[in-house]
Design a protein around this motif. Structure first.
Motif, PDB file in Angstrom:
ATOM      1  N   LEU A 358       0.851  -1.186   0.000  1.00  0.00           N
ATOM      2  CA  LEU A 358       0.000   0.000   0.000  1.00  0.00           C
ATOM      3  C   LEU A 358       0.887   1.236   0.000  1.00  0.00           C
ATOM      4  CD1 LEU A 358      -2.610  -1.008   2.730  1.00  0.00           C
ATOM      5  CD2 LEU A 358      -2.877  -1.162   0.255  1.00  0.00           C
ATOM      6  N   MET A 359       0.581   2.187  -0.878  1.00  0.00           N
ATOM      7  CA  MET A 359       1.338   3.432  -0.936  1.00  0.00           C
ATOM      8  C   MET A 359       0.356   4.587  -1.073  1.00  0.00           C
ATOM      9  SD  MET A 359       4.528   2.368  -3.438  1.00  0.00           S
ATOM     10  CE  MET A 359       5.419   3.870  -3.079  1.00  0.00           C
ATOM     11  N   GLN A 360       0.675   5.697  -0.408  1.00  0.00           N
ATOM     12  CA  GLN A 360      -0.179   6.877  -0.493  1.00  0.00           C
ATOM     13  C   GLN A 360       0.651   8.131  -0.303  1.00  0.00           C
ATOM     14  OE1 GLN A 360      -3.155   7.288   2.590  1.00  0.00           O
ATOM     15  NE2 GLN A 360      -4.378   8.735   1.367  1.00  0.00           N
ATOM     16  N   MET A 361       0.508   9.064  -1.220  1.00  0.00           N
ATOM     17  CA  MET A 361       1.105  10.384  -1.054  1.00  0.00           C
ATOM     18  C   MET A 361       0.277  11.169  -0.046  1.00  0.00           C
ATOM     19  SD  MET A 361       3.832  10.814  -2.989  1.00  0.00           S
ATOM     20  CE  MET A 361       3.943  12.597  -3.109  1.00  0.00           C
ATOM     21  N   LEU A 362       0.913  11.649   1.015  1.00  0.00           N
ATOM     22  CA  LEU A 362       0.238  12.455   2.035  1.00  0.00           C
ATOM     23  C   LEU A 362       0.377  13.940   1.745  1.00  0.00           C
ATOM     24  CD1 LEU A 362       1.411  10.471   5.186  1.00  0.00           C
ATOM     25  CD2 LEU A 362      -0.756  10.237   3.954  1.00  0.00           C
ATOM     26  N   GLU A 363       1.563  14.315   1.291  1.00  0.00           N
ATOM     27  CA  GLU A 363       1.894  15.676   0.882  1.00  0.00           C
ATOM     28  C   GLU A 363       2.819  15.543  -0.321  1.00  0.00           C
ATOM     29  OE1 GLU A 363       3.726  17.452   4.249  1.00  0.00           O
ATOM     30  OE2 GLU A 363       1.894  17.514   5.457  1.00  0.00           O
ATOM     31  N   PRO A 364       3.121  16.629  -1.020  1.00  0.00           N
ATOM     32  CA  PRO A 364       3.959  16.506  -2.211  1.00  0.00           C
ATOM     33  C   PRO A 364       5.310  15.839  -1.987  1.00  0.00           C
ATOM     34  CG  PRO A 364       2.866  18.620  -2.214  1.00  0.00           C
ATOM     35  CD  PRO A 364       2.553  17.982  -0.882  1.00  0.00           C
ATOM     36  N   GLU A 365       5.842  15.880  -0.744  1.00  0.00           N
ATOM     37  CA  GLU A 365       7.138  15.251  -0.490  1.00  0.00           C
ATOM     38  C   GLU A 365       7.081  14.268   0.678  1.00  0.00           C
ATOM     39  OE1 GLU A 365      10.327  18.049  -0.286  1.00  0.00           O
ATOM     40  OE2 GLU A 365      10.276  18.329  -2.457  1.00  0.00           O
ATOM     41  N   THR A 366       5.914  13.754   0.961  1.00  0.00           N
ATOM     42  CA  THR A 366       5.751  12.779   2.043  1.00  0.00           C
ATOM     43  C   THR A 366       4.798  11.689   1.583  1.00  0.00           C
ATOM     44  OG1 THR A 366       5.984  14.546   3.680  1.00  0.00           O
ATOM     45  CG2 THR A 366       5.117  12.440   4.465  1.00  0.00           C
ATOM     46  N   MET A 367       5.139  10.442   1.885  1.00  0.00           N
ATOM     47  CA  MET A 367       4.248   9.333   1.562  1.00  0.00           C
ATOM     48  C   MET A 367       4.293   8.314   2.690  1.00  0.00           C
ATOM     49  SD  MET A 367       6.015   6.652  -1.028  1.00  0.00           S
ATOM     50  CE  MET A 367       7.536   5.789  -0.596  1.00  0.00           C
ATOM     51  N   GLN A 368       3.320   7.430   2.701  1.00  0.00           N
ATOM     52  CA  GLN A 368       3.317   6.309   3.626  1.00  0.00           C
ATOM     53  C   GLN A 368       3.192   5.019   2.833  1.00  0.00           C
ATOM     54  OE1 GLN A 368      -0.023   6.416   6.329  1.00  0.00           O
ATOM     55  NE2 GLN A 368      -1.527   6.865   4.742  1.00  0.00           N
ATOM     56  N   LEU A 369       3.765   3.943   3.396  1.00  0.00           N
ATOM     57  CA  LEU A 369       3.659   2.640   2.734  1.00  0.00           C
ATOM     58  C   LEU A 369       3.615   1.542   3.781  1.00  0.00           C
ATOM     59  CD1 LEU A 369       6.578   0.900   2.728  1.00  0.00           C
ATOM     60  CD2 LEU A 369       7.183   2.619   1.054  1.00  0.00           C
TER      61      LEU A 369
END
Length: 397
Positions: A358-369
């Protein structure tokens, strides 16, 4: 470009040995005897490249006359871009004399130039040859240097590279391949940095930032180029590979874990997603945590994406959560008749996935996986609370 490469009587006896050789090539890195591979700092290396040492270097881009090694001694050439801590900056030749006591396959100066560095690391040797004011070539897994080089230097000591100034002529034998691994070759050009897509170039090693496509430095009319390309296992341009996949505002490219795993090496804190260095159309990723942490049992660290969609450069904040089903990546096939060829990928997406990333961009330079093993996308609703947060530019001390 040839689809298959004929082996000689020096062929490996089984696929295990060939894959071991590939493993050694794929995970090899340039070593300068430093604890931090970014030392010496990029700026210092740039200054060294630009220094005049009494040799009349040609200005800017030049073209090579000779291949890095005797091509008759190579099974195939593997281009740069293998996913690592930054996709790899160099390619390499898988050669026939793996395991031979004293290989005789020569290494050549690709044009007139100057040997500027000699070193030893991990039982092998390495060397740098400067060809112009902006272009150098670095060779890794050299077995031995030519005698005329040894006659002009002090003994090379592990971890203590020598700065030297030894002129060489185009086509001159400057060494011989190593029996321990593939011959690595990286071309570094100070003029290519502006064409790279790194969001933060200062995070790149010198070699990453200036890594160039080796085939761009052979003229089309030079028969060496066609012969060299015939050994290359990558079927799509850029034929020398690619090592920059950063696309601002998307998941594509290089990432660092926000809260660093203390006590772990740099690679453990790293994640990258881009495209495979051989099968250039396939989405590929490296998760450094399972790749470098023996406490993690799953083996998804190097994977492809089942279905090869969505493209990472299309996944932004507005996209939401993407569910990637991970499948094993492919290398090359060793046939019973002693040839290598690329996999036919028409059924590659039929296999059961290793699990879901699972991957998701939270902000333009931050993501979670988060990786959830042994599940399909239909069986996963969302993050479970075990996700990791990654940033483009880490705030490490």
């Amino acid at each position: 470009m040839k689809a298959k490469t004929r082996l000689t009587t020096h062929s490996f006896s089984n696929i295990f040995i060939s894959l071991t050789l590939v493993f050694i090539f794929s995970f090899s890195t340039w070593s300068c005897g430093k604890d931090d591979p970014k030392e010496p700092m990029k700026e210092e290396m740039e200054e060294e490249m630009e220094e005049e040492v009494g040799y009349n270097y040609p200005e800017g881009k030049i073209f090579f006359d000779f291949p890095p090694m005797d091509l008759d001694g190579a099974y195939f050439y593997e281009p740069m871009g293998f996913m690592g801590v930054f996709p790899q900056d160099h390619g390499g030749f898988i050669h026939f004399e793996y395991g031979v006591d004293e290989p005789t396959t020569p290494i050549y100066a690709m044009a007139d130039g100057v040997v500027t560095e000699l070193g030893a690391s991990g039982g092998d040797l390495f060397m740098t040859v400067k060809y112009s004011t902006t272009i150098s070539g670095k060779l890794g897994h050299v077995g031995r240097f030519a005698n005329f080089i040894l006659d002009q230097t002090e003994p090379v000591i592990e971890g203590s590279p020598l700065d030297v100034e030894i002129e060489v002529k185009s086509g001159q034998i400057i060494g011989y391949i190593s029996p321990l691994s593939a011959l690595d070759i990286g071309i570094h050009d100070l003029e290519v940095a502006d064409s790279k897509s790194f969001c933060y170039p200062e995070l790149a090693y010198f070699e990453n930032l200036y890594a160039a496509d080796i085939f761009d430095y052979y003229k089309d009319e030079n028969p060496v180029k066609a012969e060299f390309l015939s050994k290359n296992v990558r079927a799509l341009p850029p034929y020398g590979g690619k090592n920059d996949f950063d696309v601002k505002g998307t998941i594509s490219g290089n990432w660092y874990i926000k809260d660093k795993f203390e006590g772990k090496d740099q690679a453990t804190n790293y994640f990258a997603i881009g495209y495979d260095h051989i099968y250039a159309q396939r989405i590929a990723l490296l998760d450094g945590l399972p790749a470098h942490d023996p406490d993690i049992a799953n083996t998804y660290s190097h994977s492809w994406i089942k279905g090869n969609n969505p493209k990472p450069e299309e996944v932004n904040v507005a996209f939401g959560i993407v569910k990637y089903e991970l499948i094993p990546k492919r290398h090359v096939i060793k046939n019973p008749d002693g040839t290598y060829e690329l996999y036919a990928l028409d059924t590659i997406d039929d296999q059961i996935p290793r699990g879901v990333l699972l991957m998701q961009m939270l902000e333009p330079e931050t993501m979670q996986l988060e990786f959830i093993a042994d599940k399909t996308a239909m069986e996963v609703d969302g993050f479970t609370g075990n996700q990791r947060i990654y940033v483009r530019k880490p705030d490490y001390e």
